[in-house]
Design a protein around this motif. Structure first.
Motif, PDB file in Angstrom:
ATOM      1  N   VAL A 171       3.530  -2.269  15.240  1.00 42.98           N
ATOM      2  CA  VAL A 171       4.698  -2.597  16.071  1.00 42.98           C
ATOM      3  C   VAL A 171       5.343  -1.323  16.617  1.00 42.98           C
ATOM      4  O   VAL A 171       5.775  -1.259  17.764  1.00 42.98           O
ATOM      5  N   SER A 200      11.615   2.843   6.958  1.00 38.59           N
ATOM      6  CA  SER A 200      12.724   3.095   6.025  1.00 38.59           C
ATOM      7  C   SER A 200      12.282   3.973   4.855  1.00 38.59           C
ATOM      8  O   SER A 200      12.605   3.689   3.707  1.00 38.59           O
ATOM      9  N   LEU A 201      11.503   5.014   5.154  1.00 37.47           N
ATOM     10  CA  LEU A 201      11.025   5.869   4.066  1.00 37.47           C
ATOM     11  C   LEU A 201      12.195   6.603   3.428  1.00 37.47           C
ATOM     12  O   LEU A 201      13.065   7.127   4.115  1.00 37.47           O
ATOM     13  N   GLU A 202      12.187   6.603   2.104  1.00 39.05           N
ATOM     14  CA  GLU A 202      13.272   7.248   1.361  1.00 39.05           C
ATOM     15  C   GLU A 202      12.768   8.546   0.761  1.00 39.05           C
ATOM     16  O   GLU A 202      11.589   8.689   0.462  1.00 39.05           O
ATOM     17  N   ASP A 203      13.660   9.445   0.504  1.00 41.36           N
ATOM     18  CA  ASP A 203      13.348  10.696  -0.184  1.00 41.36           C
ATOM     19  C   ASP A 203      12.265  11.503   0.521  1.00 41.36           C
ATOM     20  O   ASP A 203      11.505  12.213  -0.117  1.00 41.36           O
ATOM     21  N   VAL A 246       1.105  -2.942   9.286  1.00 36.02           N
ATOM     22  CA  VAL A 246       1.426  -3.791  10.439  1.00 36.02           C
ATOM     23  C   VAL A 246       2.726  -3.350  11.117  1.00 36.02           C
ATOM     24  O   VAL A 246       2.921  -3.579  12.311  1.00 36.02           O
ATOM     25  N   GLU A 247       3.583  -2.690  10.356  1.00 31.32           N
ATOM     26  CA  GLU A 247       4.815  -2.162  10.965  1.00 31.32           C
ATOM     27  C   GLU A 247       4.476  -0.987  11.895  1.00 31.32           C
ATOM     28  O   GLU A 247       5.118  -0.810  12.938  1.00 31.32           O
ATOM     29  N   GLY A 257       1.681   7.331   0.817  1.00 32.65           N
ATOM     30  CA  GLY A 257       1.762   6.155  -0.043  1.00 32.65           C
ATOM     31  C   GLY A 257       2.163   4.869   0.666  1.00 32.65           C
ATOM     32  O   GLY A 257       2.824   4.012   0.081  1.00 32.65           O
ATOM     33  N   LEU A 258       1.778   4.721   1.916  1.00 32.06           N
ATOM     34  CA  LEU A 258       2.121   3.493   2.644  1.00 32.06           C
ATOM     35  C   LEU A 258       1.223   2.341   2.176  1.00 32.06           C
ATOM     36  O   LEU A 258       0.152   2.547   1.632  1.00 32.06           O
ATOM     37  N   ASP A 259       1.691   1.088   2.411  1.00 30.31           N
ATOM     38  CA  ASP A 259       0.899  -0.071   2.006  1.00 30.31           C
ATOM     39  C   ASP A 259       0.594  -0.972   3.209  1.00 30.31           C
ATOM     40  O   ASP A 259       0.889  -0.618   4.358  1.00 30.31           O
ATOM     41  N   SER A 260       0.021  -2.146   2.932  1.00 30.58           N
ATOM     42  CA  SER A 260      -0.452  -3.016   4.009  1.00 30.58           C
ATOM     43  C   SER A 260       0.679  -3.479   4.926  1.00 30.58           C
ATOM     44  O   SER A 260       0.496  -3.597   6.138  1.00 30.58           O
ATOM     45  N   LEU A 261       1.862  -3.730   4.339  1.00 33.11           N
ATOM     46  CA  LEU A 261       2.988  -4.162   5.172  1.00 33.11           C
ATOM     47  C   LEU A 261       3.422  -3.028   6.115  1.00 33.11           C
ATOM     48  O   LEU A 261       3.773  -3.269   7.273  1.00 33.11           O
ATOM     49  N   ASP A 262       3.358  -1.786   5.615  1.00 35.52           N
ATOM     50  CA  ASP A 262       3.654  -0.647   6.494  1.00 35.52           C
ATOM     51  C   ASP A 262       2.644  -0.581   7.633  1.00 35.52           C
ATOM     52  O   ASP A 262       2.990  -0.236   8.765  1.00 35.52           O
TER      53      ASP A 262
END
Lengths: 92, 354, 424
Positions: A54, A21-24, A50-51, A43-48
């Motif tokens: 998937v 769901s990256l914006e802008d 694991v996504e 600028g992704l983080d840890s939750l990204d």
């Protein structure tokens, strides 16, 4: 159907923007070598992280089980695409 | 007793309590309709328009958030920024979120993942957002508060419980300010369920004060938050008494007969004994935490000294309905809710500290 | 029903005068004689035992055997801690309810019995405050599959869900007429529910509270935690250098909390108190803890202040210790900062698994029990110290004669909670 490397890169960018769901940010704005998980990159983080696991599972049947290995694979679109090309049977 | 400083709201009429106020001034308008799988006709529903949830400033860094989190964050942030309480220490600011169903739309999205891709290929983002306290996580992150935080759920009295906790936190001086509110989201599954379990009138107009044992409900969604502190007896108020107080008769009794809590004939004795009866569900829709909206309207009425006309459909009973024509300003308003077992809970809104 | 003179009526719960509420806190005289809140009953069910005595034996022996789940079919092949010895009561009067509710009622019956069944005394105002994560979600897969496939699902699962609010179910089962609330703060829900009940009792909203938390092992969160990549393939190793994730578990923990005055009226005794509680928020990230443990440290500091205790009064800490790399590192460092190099802490998740909404409550029960018994268990699953964690956990059973003890909880959404227990 066999896809070439450029097609896979484009596909990965589309998938990233959609599944995270990256914006802008438009898929084509992500540079092939741009660091995905750094502040001055995408600028992704840890939750990204694991996504993305998937995302690879659902779209390429690939299982990244070891997150240490994942860090290497997820560095950029280039490293991701390399991994997909080398490991996903139908594209090799 | 707690003091209300400000209200933030997202409703079917848009952002802010003013949008709802404006809608209540004019003639009643039917809600939009939503096509729902398995239901023959489109279902009337008081949904929040998408454009209301597109604030890029308040919703910054919320790309993964769903409507539940977005509605709650906008309402909570608006309440906070209007409160004049920004000087309260972040460590001493609490956040309380009441909800009946929580982010259930996200839960169903997560279940889609299980059904479509199997147990081992589901979205961690959907999972982490399907927990009830995701909205509270976003609110506190946006406002940078570090004080107590709690999300609580009940199908009837979640907002009442939140006010009790707020009162305890403030009284014990654990907090100097509390943002307490309610949020409900509408999704197609619950619209489907509601259409089959409740009497949803085709014209979209619920009959909240009909005292029916088969009450009508028109589902709604939204969020409303209150910025609260300990009472300052010299302040203008309004004030909330979270539980029943043995006090004077209220000027207006709001019955939160929203149609989702079973038979409503139990409201009749209360209504018969009341000086003026009201219910505002037809303006924002039936919600399990709809009494938070009723309380917001009560607070608006005691603050401004004006009355909003209730929307009764059954006028034949000997009930004194709250109408615009009645000019005496209300100073004390009770918001009463009954659950299926007949438990009665009251929230009192007072103009002055007493 | 037993009658004891001296209790206020049920109605007085909803009819105190607004002024009294604040005065009870704010006048110095009242502050001195603040209501002390006793723990008059405990109940626990988890993989570590189906009652308190079994649980104590497991805490003592450290025996554990997580295995693949038997409760449902799943492709997620990870060891879990099921409450295998738990049997649903056949005498339960209530309609069929969820496994979570049955676990709750089971632990509550044990706790109420130890407390001398206050719910059978006429006039006592009993509040119910429970934490959960599973029972609050309509995550019934057969219902949802039917909805997707036929568009016309059987609505019974929804009806069951709508009559299954955990606190409401427990309040009905024990005819409790006081305040009730279901706390849904993810993994700190149980601790926050107990803290909220403490607030009610201090404020005079009830005389007794049934407080705690419960969660069944459920397929939906099992899939969810697996997707987050934080579940171990082996029995979990909290605070160990080689820890690689959590095991899920299930269970319920219940405390009966009671004002001193109420306990005296009933002739009930206890030398254990729930002395303090605080909750705080990281305001950092939805799933990751604050790297410096900002919220956790604030919760511990405020809970100690709430209990009027100093860090050195705390003999041991039952830590959250999920065995995920992040949680244990942040928590271990925060505990060292708050309590110094001598801090004695351990996680009991190596014996129960992570029981989500029950975790904070089960660990509160264990903390109270260990404080009373005068010993603490070793940290099950720990063998090798982690250089990134400044003080290692307790490695074996040891005697501890302490005045107070603390239990900490961390959760999704950045919630943190700390409970402080004290001998009378």
């Amino acid at each position: 159907m066999k896809k070439n490397l450029e097609e896979i890169k484009k596909e990965l960018k589309d998938l990233l923007v959609e599944s995270l769901s990256l914006e802008d940010i438009e898929p084509q704005e992500i540079g092939d070598d741009e660091p995905l998980f750094e502040e001055d990159g995408v600028g992704l983080d840890s939750l990204d992280g694991v996504e993305v696991v998937v995302m690879l599972q659902r779209n390429y049947g690939l299982d990244v089980k070891d997150m240490q290995k994942g860090k290497e694979i997820f560095q950029s679109i280039n490293t991701l695409a390399d991994y997909v090309v080398k490991n996903a049977g139908e594209f090799s | 007793m707690i003091q209300i400083h400000s209200i933030g709201m997202v409703s079917t009429h848009g952002r802010g309590a003013g949008a709802l106020e404006k809608a209540m001034e004019g003639p009643w308008r039917p809600p939009g309709r939503v096509t729902v799988p398995g239901i023959e006709h489109p279902v009337p529903a008081f949904t929040v328009p998408d454009e209301v949830l597109k604030d890029k400033t308040v919703l910054k860094n919320m790309r993964r958030a769903d409507r539940t989190s977005k509605m709650a964050t906008i309402a909570a942030c608006d309440a906070w920024h209007k409160s004049g309480l920004e000087n309260v220490s972040p460590d001493r600011t609490g956040v309380l979120v009441a909800t009946g169903l929580g982010p259930h739309v996200r839960t169903f999205k997560f279940l889609n993942g299980i059904l479509d891709f199997g147990d081992a290929s589901v979205s961690p983002t959907d999972f982490s957002h399907s927990v009830h306290n995701a909205a509270a996580g976003y609110i506190t992150t946006r406002l940078r508060t570090h004080g107590p935080v709690q999300t609580l759920t009940d199908f009837d009295f979640a907002f009442n419980h939140a006010l009790t906790v707020a009162e305890c936190m403030l009284a014990r001086r654990r907090c100097d300010a509390v943002l307490a509110g309610a949020v409900e989201e509408l999704g197609e599954v619950m619209l489907h369920v509601c259409s089959r379990m409740a009497d949803v009138p085709a014209d979209g107009r619920p009959s909240p004060v009909a005292f029916s044992d088969n009450p009508s409900a028109v589902p709604g969604e939204g969020a409303v938050f209150f910025a609260l502190t300990r009472p300052d007896e010299n302040a203008e108020g309004p004030f909330i008494t979270a539980v029943n107080a043995a006090g004077p008769e209220p000027d207006i009794t709001i019955l939160d007969a929203e149609g989702l809590s079973g038979p409503e004939s139990g409201y009749l004795p209360v209504a018969s004994a009341s000086a003026s009866v009201a219910n505002y569900t037809p303006f924002f829709g039936s919600m399990m935490t709809g009494n938070a909206f009723q309380c917001a309207i009560a607070a608006m009425m005691v603050r401004s000294g004006r009355r909003f006309a209730s929307q009764p459909n059954a006028g034949e009973r000997d009930i004194k309905h709250c109408g615009k024509g009645y000019q005496k300003a209300a100073e004390t308003i009770d918001c009463i809710k009954l659950d299926k077992e007949g438990h009665k809970r009251t929230i009192r809104i007072d103009k002055t500290y007493r | 029903m037993l009658y004891i003179a001296g209790y206020r009526s049920y109605e007085s719960y909803t009819s105190y005068k607004p002024h009294e509420f604040y005065e009870s806190y704010e006048s110095p005289q009242n502050a001195m004689s603040e209501r002390k809140i006793l723990i008059t009953g405990l109940g626990a069910v988890s993989a570590a035992g189906e009652n308190l005595s079994e649980t104590l034996r497991t805490l003592d022996s450290g025996k554990r055997k997580p295995e693949p789940t038997t409760l449902f079919e799943t492709e997620v092949d990870r060891p879990v801690f099921e409450a295998r010895r738990f049997q649903k009561a056949t005498t339960s009067k209530a309609r069929p309810t969820s496994r979570t509710a049955e676990l709750t009622l089971h632990a509550a019956r044990e706790a109420l019995a130890e407390a001398g069944n206050p719910h059978l005394v006429s006039g006592i105002r009993i509040g119910v405050c429970l934490g959960t994560t599973v029972a609050c979600q309509l995550n019934n897969l057969p219902f949802y599959r039917q909805y997707r496939e036929s568009g016309r699902p059987d609505l019974q699962p929804v009806k069951d869900f709508l009559s299954g609010n955990l606190a409401a179910v427990a309040a009905a089962a024990f005819a409790c007429q006081g305040p009730r609330s279901t706390v849904v703060n993810a993994c700190s829900s149980g601790a926050d529910a107990i803290g909220t009940a403490l607030c009610w009792l201090r404020a005079g909203l009830c005389d007794v509270a049934v407080a705690g938390g419960a969660d069944e092992l459920n397929r939906v969160p099992l899939c969810g935690f697996n997707s987050l990549g934080i579940m171990s393939h082996t029995p979990c190793r909290p605070f160990d250098r080689n820890r690689d994730g959590l095991n899920l578990g299930e269970g319920a923990g219940i405390l009966i909390l009671e004002t001193e005055q109420s306990a005296r009226l009933r002739g009930s005794e206890s030398n254990l108190r729930l002395a303090g509680y605080a909750s705080s928020c990281d305001a950092h990230h939805l799933t990751a803890p604050h790297p410096e443990g900002l919220g956790l440290k604030l919760a511990i500091k405020n809970a100690l202040a709430d209990a009027s205790l100093r860090p050195r009064d705390i003999g041991f800490v039952n830590a959250h210790g999920t065995a995920t790399p992040d949680n244990d590192q942040v928590e271990g460092a925060a505990l060292k900062t708050m309590f110094g190099d001598e801090v004695r802490y351990f996680s009991t998740k190596g014996l129960t698994g992570h029981t989500l909404g029950a975790a904070g409550a089960l660990e509160a029960v264990f903390t109270a029990l260990n404080l009373k018994e005068g010993w603490i268990p070793g940290n099950a699953g720990f063998t090798e110290p982690d250089p990134a964690i400044p003080v290692p956990p307790v490695t074996g059973k040891m005697n501890v004669n302490a005045r107070g003890a603390l239990s900490s909880s961390l959760a999704f959404g950045g919630s943190n909670a700390a409970l402080v227990f004290c001998k009378k």
